[in-house]
Design an enzyme around this catalytic site. Structure first.
Site, PDB file in Angstrom:
ATOM      1  N   THR A 174       0.900  -1.183   0.009  1.00 43.08           N
ATOM      2  CA  THR A 174      -0.017   0.086  -0.128  1.00 43.08           C
ATOM      3  C   THR A 174       0.883   1.268   0.041  1.00 43.08           C
ATOM      4  OG1 THR A 174      -0.001  -0.050   2.607  1.00 43.08           O
ATOM      5  CG2 THR A 174      -1.807  -1.047   1.308  1.00 43.08           C
ATOM      6  N   ASP A 175       0.513   2.309  -0.641  1.00 40.11           N
ATOM      7  CA  ASP A 175       1.204   3.293  -0.993  1.00 40.11           C
ATOM      8  C   ASP A 175       1.047   4.508  -0.001  1.00 40.11           C
ATOM      9  OD1 ASP A 175       2.304   2.529  -3.291  1.00 40.11           O
ATOM     10  OD2 ASP A 175       0.540   3.009  -4.320  1.00 40.11           O
ATOM     11  N   LYS A 176       1.710   5.521   0.100  1.00 39.37           N
ATOM     12  CA  LYS A 176       1.746   6.359   1.198  1.00 39.37           C
ATOM     13  C   LYS A 176       0.364   6.982   1.411  1.00 39.37           C
ATOM     14  CE  LYS A 176       2.947  11.360   1.559  1.00 39.37           C
ATOM     15  NZ  LYS A 176       3.477  12.690   1.222  1.00 39.37           N
TER      16      LYS A 176
END
Length: 444
Positions: free
Chosen positions: A136-138
């Site tokens: 999962t990204d920022k």
């Protein structure tokens, strides 16, 4: 007679000398033990003992004590699937990244602090075979995430202790003893993601045109009064029907080269399979109407879901022909904006094939069902509330949609005909300026 006695005495003497030499030799596999050692000396020698790798024998005295102590220190590890949830607000993504504050770095610190991972393996996650089901990204959240590792599970209270060392917005639900071959990413058949957004993003554009060159345009923030009016917007049944029809166009296998970075139309990995994409009924939260979109697919590329949502928003607010979506799967390369990251969360990974095999072998399946009720409470308290609070304070969705309206020449495929003109092709455009405050902070 005297000569015979002398010979015997000489032989005995030589045997004693030979035996003494053997016992004192450093190559002897069973060195001589002292008859008396005080406890302090025993402890010291045990700690200092080292093993010769060529002979697998201690080079100092008291080898049996060394072996015994080493076995006690090496606690058995089990291959487990760790089930967890987290709110990604304030974190620079899931995956460990030197110098960055990530979900995995927090988790790994807790595992070490509680003894679930030994200090010998504290410097490198690879030593315990660590892997996650999805990256999962920022700022992206996970209601359900699975990681696998070799973990020390001797302590029956290990899960409670791990959570005691974690911030409240990261929670581990439990672990499942997995097969030795289990890999959270490779054995994940598909993933569910949810995207939460305020419905005011569907307010039609004003039609005003900014005549300044793109580099000179500014995106003024909305006032509190303007935001109050926008949050009173309620989408019509017709718009809701349109959104659901548009999302359904994604179902099946398509070429998503326009929905990610660095993929060409000819890249085989740009083809992805979407099983379902649904939209909830609108829900009023703190006076604002929100929608929940849920997508189920095998695997997603970076930014893919956010761009899929972004295109539907642009089309729905202008009532574009749905045929445009089919053209985005073709070879022409266009710029599709990615919707704000704060709305995205990993709902759960699915391990269908692995679980089927586990049942056949009498093993425990990997699923979140036993924790579903607790997870819903966590999601409401730490994920939904965080999303709504950030949106109320930062107005990310408003800034994003105003940025698109400020630079309409980059999205000329949004037209009544549903065509993609040459002006919409990336190869014919100058680089697009940053269109929102969140994009400036985005380091994905």
């Amino acid at each position: 007679m005297a000569s015979q006695e002398q010979t015997t005495e000489q032989i005995v003497s030589e045997e004693i000398v030979s035996l003494k030499h053997t016992l004192e030799s450093p190559e002897n596999e069973q060195p001589e033990k002292k008859q008396s050692l005080d406890p302090v000396e025993v402890t010291t020698k045990v700690e200092d003992a080292s093993v010769n790798p060529a002979t697998n024998v201690a080079t100092k005295q008291d080898a049996p004590e060394v072996t015994s102590v080493e076995k006690e220190k090496r606690l058995p590890k089990k291959k487990v699937a760790l089930l967890m949830s987290y709110c990604g607000t304030g974190y620079q993504g899931m995956q460990v990244n030197p110098g960055a504050i990530t979900i995995e770095s927090e988790l790994f610190k807790a595992l070490i602090a509680t003894g679930a991972v030994s200090k010998d393996n504290a410097v490198d996650q690879k030593k315990v075979g660590f892997a996650r089901a999805a990256r999962t990204d920022k700022g992206v959240h996970a209601a359900g995430q699975v990681v696998n590792l070799k973990m020390i599970v001797e302590d029956p209270d290990i899960i409670e202790k791990i959570n005691a060392h974690l911030p409240e917005q990261i929670h581990v639900w439990g672990y499942i003893k997995a097969m030795a071959s289990f890999h959270a990413k490779n054995h994940c058949d598909s993933r569910y993601y949810e995207y939460l957004m305020p419905s005011y993003v569907f307010i039609p554009p004003s039609g005003e045109v900014n005549s300044l060159p793109p580099v000179e345009r500014q995106i003024p923030p909305s006032t509190a009064e303007e935001m109050a009016i926008k949050r009173q917007y309620r989408m019509s049944p017709e718009t809701l029907t349109y959104v659901r029809s548009a999302l359904n166009k994604y179902v099946g296998t398509h070429n998503y080269h326009n929905f990610t970075n660095g993929k060409s139309f000819k890249d085989a990995s740009a083809k992805r399979f979407i099983m379902s994409f649904t939209c909830s009924e609108p829900k009023i939260i703190d006076g604002c109407e929100w929608l929940s979109l849920k997508v189920h697919g095998q695997a997603f590329m970076i930014h893919q879901i956010r761009k899929m949502v972004g295109l539907v928003i642009l089309m729905a607010r202008t009532n574009n022909p749905l045929s445009l979506m089919d053209r985005t799967f073709e070879e022409k390369k266009i710029n599709i904006p990615k919707a704000p990251g704060i709305g995205l969360l990993l709902e759960k990974p699915v391990f269908g094939a692995y679980n089927k095999r586990a049942v056949e072998m009498g093993r425990e399946v990997i699923q979140f069902d036993p924790y579903q009720e607790q997870m819903e409470v966590f999601k409401e308290k730490y994920i939904y509330n965080a999303m709504i609070q950030v949106e109320n304070e930062e107005n990310f969705f408003d800034q994003w949609i105003k940025g698109i309206d400020t630079f309409p020449e980059y999205y000329t495929y949004i037209n009544p005909e549903g065509t993609i003109p040459d002006s919409a092709l990336i190869c014919n455009q100058i680089p697009l300026p940053r269109i929102s405050k969140e994009d400036k902070q985005d380091e994905e």
